[in-house]
Design an enzyme around this catalytic site. Structure first.
Site, PDB file in Angstrom:
ATOM      1  N   SER A 159     -46.095 131.696  22.216  1.00  0.00           N
ATOM      2  CA  SER A 159     -45.347 133.035  21.977  1.00  0.00           C
ATOM      3  C   SER A 159     -46.631 133.910  21.711  1.00  0.00           C
ATOM      4  CB  SER A 159     -44.363 133.268  21.113  1.00  0.00           C
ATOM      5  OG  SER A 159     -44.060 134.496  20.616  1.00  0.00           O
ATOM      6  N   TYR A 172     -41.728 131.732  12.346  1.00  0.00           N
ATOM      7  CA  TYR A 172     -41.670 131.515  13.786  1.00  0.00           C
ATOM      8  C   TYR A 172     -42.974 131.877  14.252  1.00  0.00           C
ATOM      9  CZ  TYR A 172     -40.352 132.543  18.728  1.00  0.00           C
ATOM     10  OH  TYR A 172     -40.241 132.414  19.966  1.00  0.00           O
TER      11      TYR A 172
END
Length: 275
Positions: A159, A172
Site C-alpha cells: 500500500s 494498517y
C-alpha cells in the site's frame, strides 16, 4: 502458456478484478476466500465467460485450512505457478478517531472515541496478522509448488501507506510496511530457485472497507476524501482496473528479470509534495 494462479482474498473487488483479467489470458484461476460463496460467485462469472476457475474456502491465518485448499487446487489444476496474496484489511480497534493528538482529547469520554492511548492491542494484532501472517502462510504453502520451475512468481499487495503512513491508521500502515519489507526479503531468499517476488502498492481505491470513510451516502466526498483527492495529482480515486496492467506485467514473462520491487499505483499521490 497456461499457468495455475492462486489468488487469496479473491472475493473482494480488487482481487476479483485481477482474477478475471488473468483468466482472460487463458490461465487457470483458484479463488481463495474465507467467504466461499464470494469466491464461488467470482469463479462462476469467470467460467461463464469461457475461463477456468474454482472457488475455494480458505483461512489465510490457518495452515491446515490452506493445506486443504492446496490439495483442492492441485487436484483441479495441478501445481501452483503464481500466487497473488490479496487477503488483507484494517480494523476499527487499530484506528484513532483524530489524525492529531490534542491535550483535550484525553478528557473526551465520548463512546467510541479513541486516542493513540486507547488503541486495543487485539485490534492491532488482528490487522498485523491478517496482512502479514496472511501473506506469509499462503506463501509457505503454495510457493513450495514453484521451486525449480520456470515462470513462477508471487505478487503481494502492499500500500502507499507503506511508504508514508497515513494519519489515524497506525496498525494498517505498519502492517503494509511489513509487506513491502517481506517482499524484498522473499525476492532475495527465492532468487536461486526461480521464484520472483514483487508487490503492488495501491493508492486510494474505493472499496467496501473504506467507502464510508471517503464518501457520504449521497456519493459526495467526506472531508478525508476531499483531502485525499486534493493530494492526488490525477484528481480521482483508483478503479480496480487500474491494477490490471501492472499485475499482468509482473506476472508475465516481460518482467522475467524483475524481482523485489514495490510498484506504486496511486495517481501521483506519492510524487506530490502538496505544493
Amino acid at each position: 502458456m497456461s499457468k495455475t494462479i492462486v489468488v487469496t482474498g479473491a472475493g473482494g473487488v480488487l482481487c476479483s478484478t485481477l482474477a478475471e483479467a488473468l483468466a482472460k489470458q487463458g490461465h487457470n484461476i483458484a479463488l481463495l476466500d474465507l467467504n466461499k460463496d464470494a469466491a464461488v460467485e467470482v469463479a462462476n462469472k469467470i467460467n461463464k465467460a469461457g475461463g477456468k476457475a474454482i472457488g475455494v474456502k480458505a483461512n489465510v491465518l490457518e495452515k491446515d485450512s490452506l493445506l486443504l485448499a492446496k490439495t483442492e487446487v492441485n487436484e483441479a489444476f495441478g501445481k501452483c505457478d503464481i500466487l497473488i496474496n490479496g487477503a488483507g484489511g484494517n480494523h476499527p480497534l487499530g484506528t484513532t478517531s483524530n489524525p492529531f493528538l490534542e491535550a483535550e482529547d484525553l478528557l473526551n469520554k465520548t463512546e467510541g472515541f479513541k486516542t493513540f492511548f486507547d488503541l486495543d492491542p487485539t485490534g492491532i494484532q488482528f490487522v498485523f496478522n491478517l496482512n502479514f501472517i496472511g501473506t506469509l502462510l499462503p506463501t509457505q504453502i503454495f510457493a513450495e509448488d514453484m521451486v525449480g520451475k520456470d515462470g513462477c512468481s508471487i505478487l503481494n499487495i502492499s500500500s502507499m501507506n507503506a511508504f508514508t503512513p497515513l494519519t489515524k491508521i497506525p496498525a494498517y500502515s505498519g502492517a503494509k510496511a511489513a509487506i513491502s519489507n517481506f517482499t524484498q526479503w522473499l525476492a532475495v531468499h527465492f532468487s536461486k530457485v526461480g521464484i520472483r517476488v514483487n508487490a503492488l502498492a495501491p493508492g486510494f481505491f474505493l472499496t467496501d472497507q473504506n467507502r464510508t470513510l471517503l464518501t457520504n451516502s449521497d456519493g459526495s466526498l467526506t472531508p478525508r476524501g476531499n483531502q485525499i483527492i486534493d493530494q492526488t495529482p490525477m484528481g480521482k480515486f483508483g478503479e480496480p482496473e487500474h491494477l490490471v496492467g501492472t499485475t499482468l506485467w509482473l506476472c508475465g514473462e516481460g518482467a522475467s528479470f524483475i524481482t523485489g520491487v514495490v510498484v506504486p499505483i496511486d495517481g501521483g499521490f506519492s510524487a506530490y509534495s502538496g505544493v
